[in-house]
Design a protein around this motif. Structure first.
Motif, short mmCIF file in Angstrom:
data_model
loop_
_atom_site.label_atom_id
_atom_site.label_comp_id
_atom_site.label_asym_id
_atom_site.label_seq_id
_atom_site.Cartn_x
_atom_site.Cartn_y
_atom_site.Cartn_z
N PRO A 101 -2.46 15.01 44.50
CA PRO A 101 -2.38 16.46 44.29
C PRO A 101 -1.94 16.80 42.87
CG PRO A 101 -1.40 15.89 46.39
CD PRO A 101 -1.70 14.59 45.69
N GLY A 102 -2.72 17.61 42.19
CA GLY A 102 -2.37 18.06 40.85
C GLY A 102 -2.60 17.04 39.76
N LYS A 103 -3.25 15.92 40.09
CA LYS A 103 -3.47 14.87 39.10
C LYS A 103 -4.95 14.54 38.97
CE LYS A 103 1.07 12.73 39.57
NZ LYS A 103 1.80 11.45 39.76
N GLU A 104 -5.27 13.82 37.92
CA GLU A 104 -6.65 13.40 37.70
C GLU A 104 -7.01 12.25 38.65
OE1 GLU A 104 -6.99 14.43 32.91
OE2 GLU A 104 -7.03 12.36 33.61
N ARG A 105 -8.28 12.12 38.88
CA ARG A 105 -8.76 11.01 39.68
C ARG A 105 -8.61 9.70 38.89
NH1 ARG A 105 -14.32 11.97 42.69
NH2 ARG A 105 -15.14 11.97 40.55
N ARG A 106 -8.15 8.66 39.56
CA ARG A 106 -7.86 7.41 38.87
C ARG A 106 -8.46 6.22 39.61
NH1 ARG A 106 -1.66 7.66 36.50
NH2 ARG A 106 -1.97 9.51 35.19
N PHE A 107 -8.77 5.21 38.84
CA PHE A 107 -9.32 3.97 39.37
C PHE A 107 -8.30 3.25 40.25
CE2 PHE A 107 -11.81 0.17 39.45
CZ PHE A 107 -10.91 -0.89 39.33
N VAL A 108 -8.78 2.67 41.36
CA VAL A 108 -7.94 1.88 42.24
C VAL A 108 -8.41 0.43 42.28
CG1 VAL A 108 -7.15 1.57 44.61
CG2 VAL A 108 -7.39 3.88 43.68
#
Length: 123
Positions: free
Chosen positions: A40-47
């Motif tokens: 929530p409220g953050k950029e999408r990031r690699f997992v």
């Protein structure tokens, strides 16, 4: 490639969850597959990501040793096994497929995305 993610839900800290992402296309094994997440409220990031044969994998530092990506090309499905989960793992998780490019870490590598599945880890 048409991706459908599932398996999200609510889990307590320290618990486990397995996400699945199924593809209805016919050339599944020719694609590298990745998981990304957006808190929530953050950029999408690699997992995590996995190559077409399933031999090569990559992980974000934040999930190394806790998450495992795998694929079953006979079932056109990629999995993300999540263990020892933490509240900071709470996010919408997206699967993605890509074929051309050099870096699995970047969203630009992927040209097909699933709809996302919500994972909530309670403390």
């Amino acid at each position: 490639v048409q991706l459908q993610a599932s398996g999200g839900g609510l889990v307590q800290a320290g618990g486990s969850l397995r996400l699945s992402c199924a593809d209805s296309g016919r050339t599944f094994s020719s694609y590298a597959l990745g998981w990304f997440r957006q808190a929530p409220g953050k950029e999408r990031r690699f997992v995590a990501a996995i190559g077409g044969s399933g031999v090569n994998t990559q992980y974000a530092d934040s999930v190394k040793g806790r998450f495992t990506i795998s694929r079953d090309n006979a079932k056109n499905t990629v999995y993300l096994q999540m263990n020892s989960m933490k509240p900071e793992d709470t996010a919408v998780y997206y699967c993605a497929a890509g074929k051309y490019g050099t870096s699995w870490y970047h969203e630009s590598f992927y040209d097909a995305w699933g709809q996302g599945t919500l994972v909530t880890v309670s403390s």
